[in-house]
Design an enzyme around this catalytic site. Sequence first.
Site, PDB file in Angstrom:
ATOM      1  N   GLY A 234     -23.080  35.291 -16.003  1.00 34.75           N
ATOM      2  CA  GLY A 234     -21.848  34.201 -16.421  1.00 34.75           C
ATOM      3  C   GLY A 234     -22.275  34.094 -17.937  1.00 34.75           C
ATOM      4  O   GLY A 234     -21.973  34.636 -18.673  1.00 34.75           O
ATOM      5  N   GLY A 237     -22.800  37.368 -20.069  1.00 39.98           N
ATOM      6  CA  GLY A 237     -21.802  38.080 -21.071  1.00 39.98           C
ATOM      7  C   GLY A 237     -21.601  38.834 -19.255  1.00 39.98           C
ATOM      8  O   GLY A 237     -21.297  38.423 -18.375  1.00 39.98           O
ATOM      9  N   GLY A 263     -15.859  33.863 -12.482  1.00 35.19           N
ATOM     10  CA  GLY A 263     -15.829  35.318 -11.648  1.00 35.19           C
ATOM     11  C   GLY A 263     -14.601  35.822 -11.025  1.00 35.19           C
ATOM     12  O   GLY A 263     -14.339  36.784 -11.722  1.00 35.19           O
ATOM     13  N   ASP A 264     -13.954  34.927 -10.728  1.00 34.39           N
ATOM     14  CA  ASP A 264     -12.420  35.623 -10.349  1.00 34.39           C
ATOM     15  C   ASP A 264     -11.955  36.021 -11.927  1.00 34.39           C
ATOM     16  O   ASP A 264     -10.548  36.555 -11.434  1.00 34.39           O
ATOM     17  CB  ASP A 264     -11.603  34.497  -9.394  1.00 34.39           C
ATOM     18  CG  ASP A 264     -13.355  34.012  -8.203  1.00 34.39           C
ATOM     19  OD1 ASP A 264     -13.460  35.397  -7.714  1.00 34.39           O
ATOM     20  OD2 ASP A 264     -12.581  32.949  -7.903  1.00 34.39           O
TER      21      ASP A 264
END
Length: 328
Positions: A234, A237, A263-264
């Site tokens: 998140g 890092g 995240g993708d």
Amino acid sequence: MIVTVTPNPSIDRTVTLTTPLTRGSVHRVTSVTTEAGGKGVNVARALTAASVKAVALLPAPAADPLITALHNAAVPFRCVPTDTPVRTNLAITEKDGTTTKLNEPGGALDGAAVDALTESVVAAAESASWVVLSGSLPPGVPDHWYADVVARLAAFGCRIAVDTSDAPLTALVQSFGRAAPDLIKPNAEELAGVLGLSPLALEAAVTQGDPEPVISAAQQLIDRGVGAVLATLGSAGAILVDDNGGWFATPPPITPRSTVGAGDAALAGYLRAEVGGATPPQRLQMAVAYGSAAAALPGSAQPHPADLDLDAVHVTPVVPATDPKVVP
């Protein structure tokens, strides 16, 4: 070519509020975005925007709105025809970037559709440099499907990345004696859960500036045969661990707007750097730059190269402690 596989694709609808979300209250929506979604689709969108050759492989009816959305986004794709409409996922974002997600389970796939999807993945792997297996599995697809596909692809020259959670991730890790992917991308909660550790302890350690517990946890998966672990954390890092070492990257300052697809984007950034010949710490730097840029965009928008602040991502090598600080 990078092939992304999304067994449970979606139409992602994001609504934005100017006030905090309050249960039971009436809220006024300030904006709505609707985009082709699903984790692998998001990866393909980000790669395509960077002129990296990618194709999204997914099950969907030929006339589904998702197909129209993919055409509109100019994302190359291959569709395994099904009779089940693609699900719609709803994300509610607040002014500070806090995101609440309501994800539908997706339509069930019967045995014939599962077999067709599997064979399509195997066929695509013959010409792929990477195959990315991403997201949840819809009803009808067994939890061990990712593990089975990883084993099938072991005979090919492609590398394999997996980004999933819950039972499919557990089944994958339990199959590492048979075959293991070249890369997995868990978040802190997923990494802790699959190893029986405390997610709160992992997250607290990173928040306090100590990445060693996450490094040590990821090293356990490396010891079981995974090529590399990219653990996204998140706003803290991300961490990358492989056979050569571990690295911790901190993100640039941003004003968060939506965490959907961040995240993708990080996984897309890693892959973009890897196919470009970057070193592991450079791959991590690109991954964090992409994830941060995505979080600063509305809805599930994926960043373009011009959105990145690569130089503001700081990467530090970390040697894991011999006695991990994280306890079950």
